[in-house]
Scaffold this motif. Structure first.
Motif, PDB file in Angstrom:
ATOM      1  N   ASN A  13       0.942  -1.111   0.021  1.00 30.00           N
ATOM      2  CA  ASN A  13      -0.005  -0.050   0.236  1.00 30.00           C
ATOM      3  C   ASN A  13       0.946   1.241   0.032  1.00 30.00           C
ATOM      4  O   ASN A  13       2.057   1.324   0.646  1.00 30.00           O
ATOM      5  CB  ASN A  13      -0.724  -0.111   1.307  1.00 30.00           C
ATOM      6  CG  ASN A  13      -1.416   1.098   1.980  1.00 30.00           C
ATOM      7  OD1 ASN A  13      -1.386   1.914   1.259  1.00 30.00           O
ATOM      8  ND2 ASN A  13      -1.682   1.019   3.028  1.00 30.00           N
ATOM      9  N   ASN A  49      -2.066  -1.742  -3.561  1.00 32.41           N
ATOM     10  CA  ASN A  49      -2.992  -0.296  -3.377  1.00 32.41           C
ATOM     11  C   ASN A  49      -2.148   0.830  -3.656  1.00 32.41           C
ATOM     12  O   ASN A  49      -1.063   1.406  -2.906  1.00 32.41           O
ATOM     13  CB  ASN A  49      -3.563  -0.313  -2.243  1.00 32.41           C
ATOM     14  CG  ASN A  49      -4.334   1.193  -1.724  1.00 32.41           C
ATOM     15  OD1 ASN A  49      -4.376   1.995  -2.586  1.00 32.41           O
ATOM     16  ND2 ASN A  49      -4.971   1.386  -0.694  1.00 32.41           N
ATOM     17  N   ILE A  50      -2.302   1.556  -4.864  1.00 30.15           N
ATOM     18  CA  ILE A  50      -1.421   2.793  -5.164  1.00 30.15           C
ATOM     19  C   ILE A  50      -1.963   4.145  -4.890  1.00 30.15           C
ATOM     20  O   ILE A  50      -1.402   5.132  -5.325  1.00 30.15           O
ATOM     21  CB  ILE A  50      -0.491   2.494  -6.873  1.00 30.15           C
ATOM     22  CG1 ILE A  50      -1.876   2.522  -7.781  1.00 30.15           C
ATOM     23  CG2 ILE A  50       0.205   1.419  -6.856  1.00 30.15           C
ATOM     24  CD1 ILE A  50      -1.434   2.999  -9.056  1.00 30.15           C
ATOM     25  N   GLY A  51      -3.356   3.983  -4.477  1.00 30.91           N
ATOM     26  CA  GLY A  51      -3.772   5.139  -4.222  1.00 30.91           C
ATOM     27  C   GLY A  51      -4.334   6.149  -5.573  1.00 30.91           C
ATOM     28  O   GLY A  51      -4.389   5.186  -6.718  1.00 30.91           O
ATOM     29  N   ALA A  53      -2.191   8.172  -7.287  1.00 33.64           N
ATOM     30  CA  ALA A  53      -1.216   8.029  -8.175  1.00 33.64           C
ATOM     31  C   ALA A  53      -1.367   8.817  -9.644  1.00 33.64           C
ATOM     32  O   ALA A  53      -1.324   8.272 -10.524  1.00 33.64           O
ATOM     33  CB  ALA A  53      -0.915   6.764  -8.396  1.00 33.64           C
ATOM     34  N   GLY A  57       0.752   6.911 -12.278  1.00 30.20           N
ATOM     35  CA  GLY A  57       0.214   5.500 -12.075  1.00 30.20           C
ATOM     36  C   GLY A  57       0.343   4.397 -12.860  1.00 30.20           C
ATOM     37  O   GLY A  57       0.373   3.165 -12.798  1.00 30.20           O
ATOM     38  N   LEU A  61       1.550   1.011 -11.464  1.00 33.69           N
ATOM     39  CA  LEU A  61       0.681  -0.138 -11.054  1.00 33.69           C
ATOM     40  C   LEU A  61       1.363  -1.544 -11.841  1.00 33.69           C
ATOM     41  O   LEU A  61       1.456  -2.533 -11.431  1.00 33.69           O
ATOM     42  CB  LEU A  61      -0.507   0.019 -11.181  1.00 33.69           C
ATOM     43  CG  LEU A  61      -1.705  -1.172 -10.729  1.00 33.69           C
ATOM     44  CD1 LEU A  61      -1.214  -1.398  -9.370  1.00 33.69           C
ATOM     45  CD2 LEU A  61      -2.998  -0.819 -11.080  1.00 33.69           C
ATOM     46  N   ASP A  79      -5.618  -1.758  -6.968  1.00 34.12           N
ATOM     47  CA  ASP A  79      -6.409  -1.050  -5.981  1.00 34.12           C
ATOM     48  C   ASP A  79      -6.020   0.286  -6.335  1.00 34.12           C
ATOM     49  O   ASP A  79      -5.035   0.770  -5.929  1.00 34.12           O
ATOM     50  CB  ASP A  79      -6.178  -1.385  -4.565  1.00 34.12           C
ATOM     51  CG  ASP A  79      -7.172  -0.746  -3.806  1.00 34.12           C
ATOM     52  OD1 ASP A  79      -7.847   0.376  -4.045  1.00 34.12           O
ATOM     53  OD2 ASP A  79      -7.408  -1.220  -2.525  1.00 34.12           O
ATOM     54  N   THR A  80      -6.746   0.993  -7.191  1.00 31.00           N
ATOM     55  CA  THR A  80      -6.376   2.438  -7.371  1.00 31.00           C
ATOM     56  C   THR A  80      -7.557   3.234  -7.848  1.00 31.00           C
ATOM     57  O   THR A  80      -8.540   2.777  -8.583  1.00 31.00           O
ATOM     58  CB  THR A  80      -5.260   2.637  -8.457  1.00 31.00           C
ATOM     59  OG1 THR A  80      -5.008   3.974  -8.687  1.00 31.00           O
ATOM     60  CG2 THR A  80      -5.836   2.032  -9.581  1.00 31.00           C
ATOM     61  N   THR A  81      -7.830   4.504  -7.751  1.00 33.85           N
ATOM     62  CA  THR A  81      -8.701   5.248  -8.224  1.00 33.85           C
ATOM     63  C   THR A  81      -8.509   5.881  -9.578  1.00 33.85           C
ATOM     64  O   THR A  81      -9.293   6.587 -10.221  1.00 33.85           O
ATOM     65  CB  THR A  81      -8.999   6.399  -7.253  1.00 33.85           C
ATOM     66  OG1 THR A  81      -7.857   7.218  -6.726  1.00 33.85           O
ATOM     67  CG2 THR A  81      -9.763   5.993  -6.035  1.00 33.85           C
ATOM     68  N   ASN A  82      -7.172   5.574 -10.034  1.00 38.13           N
ATOM     69  CA  ASN A  82      -6.594   6.081 -11.262  1.00 38.13           C
ATOM     70  C   ASN A  82      -7.149   5.032 -12.308  1.00 38.13           C
ATOM     71  O   ASN A  82      -6.498   3.973 -12.517  1.00 38.13           O
ATOM     72  CB  ASN A  82      -5.437   6.411 -11.209  1.00 38.13           C
ATOM     73  CG  ASN A  82      -4.498   6.810 -12.520  1.00 38.13           C
ATOM     74  OD1 ASN A  82      -5.395   6.469 -13.752  1.00 38.13           O
ATOM     75  ND2 ASN A  82      -3.639   7.624 -12.473  1.00 38.13           N
TER      76      ASN A  82
END
Ligand code: THG
Length: 298
Positions: A13, A49-51, A53, A57, A61, A79-82
């Motif tokens: 993470n 989990n890279i957040g 990024a 990103g 990832l 796991d990323t929002t990007n």
């Protein structure tokens, strides 16, 4: 009623001390050590989990996926929002049909971007019950979002069995009502999406609580969720006791907490050790006792 829960190990993470530094430096050693430790602990999936990024990103990832795939054959949970990073990450996943996309929320632009990527990969998808207006307020709003996500996923041929609905755990410091509404949603899930699975980020429940106390909340919360058929959970695999619960090795504690959910109220004077911990923690998580950081010693 699930007797076991597939653990999605959370510790690799970008926010973590060991893994975050290593990921930023593209230093494979610590990430690979953690992947081996999480595998040895009995995880079923490894979350990477890279957040958000925002900068790198699409490069980070895929690097993380390949780094971890070199040392474990466990399926991965990206796991990323990007959304671009998610697509780039899936390109290098070895076993795409076993992997998990974490996550697609009920926000139109995220659904538009990610659903085609998930359909192409043939992966499992965490359907995160977070909408355009943020956090759902109750189980009905969760159900409405779940229907939206299920219909959109079904439209591209993704079956219910590949969906993992995440009702989103909220910290106990915000009160027990949201916890109850997440459980209530899980009890409705098989009517909404027959055959679908579920997941939850367990440690959200103990967010903001003193570090040495967090594990007690996470463990009892997991047992409560098992009563409602939770199929997977995002876990701290370094907590051996939590992993034992996942693996179905604490049936006595499961029986105690599930009995309390059914209305039994054992005399705490007859309980000791872990049983007493779960008794007291259940009282707090069910809203029968008010949360304070002295809940275990009262
Ligand atoms: N649902 C879904 N995905 C999620 C979450 C969720 N992904 C992110 C998060 N929530 C779950 N992952 C983590 C990862 C780490 C921690 C908590 C949740 C954590 N780490 C320790 C800490 O911060 O104290 C240790 C950090 C360290 O290694 O130094 O708490 O809800 N679908």
């Amino acid at each position: 009623m699930a007797n076991t829960v597939a653990g999605i190990a959370e510790s690799i993470n970008i926010m973590g001390k060991r893994s975050g530094t290593a990921m930023k430096e593209r230093n494979p050693g610590p990430v690979q050590e953690m992947a081996k430790e999480e595998t040895a602990a009995g995880a079923t999936y490894l979350d990477l989990n890279i957040g958000p990024a925002r900068k790198d990103g699409t490069e980070l990832l895929p690097w993380a996926v390949e780094t971890v795939q070199a040392v474990t054959s466990l399926p991965l949970c990206l796991d990323t929002t990007n959304t671009d990073a998610m697509a780039a990450g899936f390109k290098v996943v070895r076993d795409k049909t076993a992997a998990i996309m974490n996550s697609i929320s009920a926000q139109p632009e995220r659904m538009q971007k990610l659903i085609p990527v998930a359909a192409e990969a043939g992966c499992n998808v965490i359907a995160l019950l977070w909408g355009p207006d943020g956090m759902p307020r109750d189980s009905n709003e969760r159900a409405a979002m779940a229907v939206d996500l299920m219909m959109a996923l079904a439209e591209v041929g993704i079956p219910n069995e590949k969906m993992l609905f995440d009702p989103i755990a909220t910290p106990i410091t915000l009160g027990a009502d949201q916890i109850a509404s997440g459980l209530e949603f899980l009890s409705m899930l098989q009517d909404i999406a027959p055959g679908a699975g579920s997941t939850i980020g367990l440690s959200n429940v103990s967010n903001g609580v003193a570090d040495h106390l967090r594990k007690y909340l996470d463990r009892t919360y997991l047992i409560m969720l098992m009563k409602y058929g939770l199929s997977t959970a995002i876990v701290n695999s370094y907590d051996a006791e939590l992993m034992a619960i996942c693996k179905g090795e604490r049936q006595n504690l499961v029986d105690l907490v599930h009995g309390m959910i059914d209305g039994n109220d054992p005399d705490p004077a007859t309980l000791q050790g872990t049983a007493l911990e779960h008794y007291k923690t259940y009282k707090v998580l069910s809203g029968q006792a008010v949360f304070s950081e002295s809940w275990l010693t009262l």
